[in-house]
Design an enzyme around this catalytic site. Structure first.
Site, PDB file in Angstrom:
ATOM      1  N   SER A  97       0.824  -1.207   0.000  1.00 16.85           N
ATOM      2  CA  SER A  97       0.000   0.000   0.000  1.00 16.85           C
ATOM      3  C   SER A  97       0.858   1.257   0.000  1.00 16.85           C
ATOM      4  CB  SER A  97      -0.930   0.015   1.212  1.00 16.85           C
ATOM      5  OG  SER A  97      -0.216  -0.228   2.408  1.00 16.85           O
ATOM      6  N   GLU A 234      -9.228  -9.045   5.796  1.00 12.09           N
ATOM      7  CA  GLU A 234      -9.529  -7.653   5.463  1.00 12.09           C
ATOM      8  C   GLU A 234     -10.954  -7.479   4.932  1.00 12.09           C
ATOM      9  OE1 GLU A 234      -7.702  -3.879   2.899  1.00 12.09           O
ATOM     10  OE2 GLU A 234      -6.618  -5.795   2.973  1.00 12.09           O
TER      11      GLU A 234
END
Length: 380
Positions: A97, A234
């Protein structure tokens, strides 16, 4: 007889002090021994990190069995990793990320192995006690198990990471086992897998139907059987995160998966509110809690710096100019400047003229085909 009696009572009075002194000396000696054995620096002693054990994958599993919660933070550089270390965070994830948070990409897919290695090296230099997990970037482990092994080895050998993380469930079980059998610990990742947004249709929550939730549970079990030491879950409903956690013997790390997981992970920049740029806000997930609002403080600080520099308030001669010259050396310096002042003035004027002519070309935009009105500072 009297002298003997006095000596006896003095001995009884001093004995506890003598014993306490011996114990204190022994404790100090042992502290010195362990400090030398653990290579505790003055900085570590001052910050309270001295003597702390390095977190391991096996210790995380032990924490899960003891019912202890696990903390994980996604960080991308030395300063943030150092802060995580000082705060006692269990795991630092060098996430891909970073492509969105640090590099400005629209998603994680463009992130390269070289970019990840660069960030992982910096994090490893700052995080001495947390377990450092490195994300295998998109395209470095999907082709074959051997490709995944090579990427994992690079993270361990070149960056100093402790283990790697890979996205995917049952489809990645064989690859995970290959990497684990090769000597590198693996953290799994199921639910929303950001590298697969082209298949998922964007950043969407997963496991919202009974069938999909059951598939995620099967994915988690397959990764556990493959040897993964922990699994990130997630963006799933809390019931799903809890059910998967209860079905496994290894820790689960939730991110938008409810409170029922073994631990929680958030991105360093998200949780501290570090960025206020629109690009960043567009990707800040709903599940994130801001534990600080550093972004606003950073903006205010930068604006104050800009204002004080432009107004001449910073730096001041009194507070921010600590390096001094004696009066005699200052006088000598002024005399040296005076010897060729005329020559330097001519050179200065010649350069200024050339720069002014260049500015006129830029102002008139002669190469762009349009006219730009000059501001008053450029008009004479």
């Amino acid at each position: 007889y009297r002298y003997g009696e006095v000596f006896f009572f003095v001995f009884l009075f001093l004995l506890p002090s003598r014993v306490m002194l011996l114990r204190a000396t022994r404790r100090a000696s042992m502290r010195g021994f362990f400090s030398r054995g653990l290579a505790v620096s003055a900085a570590q002693a001052a910050t309270g990190t001295g003597g702390r054990r390095k977190m391991s994958a096996l210790e995380l599993i032990s924490k899960r069995r003891r019912g202890e919660r696990i903390t994980m933070v996604t960080a991308y550089d030395y300063p943030s990793a150092l802060h995580c270390d000082l705060a006692g965070i269990d795991v630092v994830l060098v996430g891909d990320s970073c492509g969105m948070v640090e590099l400005g990409y629209e998603n994680t897919q463009p992130v390269t192995m070289d970019e990840m290695l660069h960030h992982a090296k910096a994090v490893c230099r700052g995080a001495k006690h947390p377990l450092v997990v490195a994300d295998l970037p998109f395209g470095t482990y999907e082709i074959s198990s051997e490709q995944a092994q090579e990427a994992a080895y690079r993270f361990v050998k070149e960056a100093g990471a402790d283990c790697v993380k890979m996205e995917g469930g049952r489809i990645r079980a064989k690859t995970a086992k290959k990497v684990v059998d090769g000597g590198v610990a693996v953290m799994g990742h199921i639910g929303l897998t950001p590298q697969h947004i082209s298949v998922l249709g964007g950043f969407r929550a997963q496991g919202r139907t009974a069938k999909k939730a059951r598939e995620l549970l099967d994915d988690a079990l397959a990764l556990e059987d493959a040897g993964c030491f922990a699994i990130v879950i997630e963006c799933v409903p809390p019931q799903v995160g809890k059910a998967i956690t209860e079905a496994l013997e290894i820790p689960t790390i939730g991110i938008g998966a409810g409170p029922g997981t073994t631990g929680q992970v958030l991105v360093y920049h998200d949780m501290l509110g570090m960025t206020t740029h629109p690009h960043y806000k567009a990707f800040t997930p709903k599940f994130c809690k801001k534990f600080a609002d550093l972004g606003e403080s950073i903006r205010e600080g930068l604006e104050s710096f800009k204002h004080e520099v432009e107004s001449g308030g910073f730096p001041s001669l009194e507070q921010h100019s600590p390096y001094k010259m004696t009066k005699s050396e200052e006088d000598l310096f002024m005399k040296m400047l005076a010897t060729d002042a005329d020559e330097r003035r001519l050179i200065h004027d010649s350069k200024a003229k050339k720069l002014k002519e260049t500015d006129e070309y830029d102002v008139l935009n002669l190469y762009g085909g349009g006219y730009v009105t000059p501001d008053k500072s450029q008009e004479e």
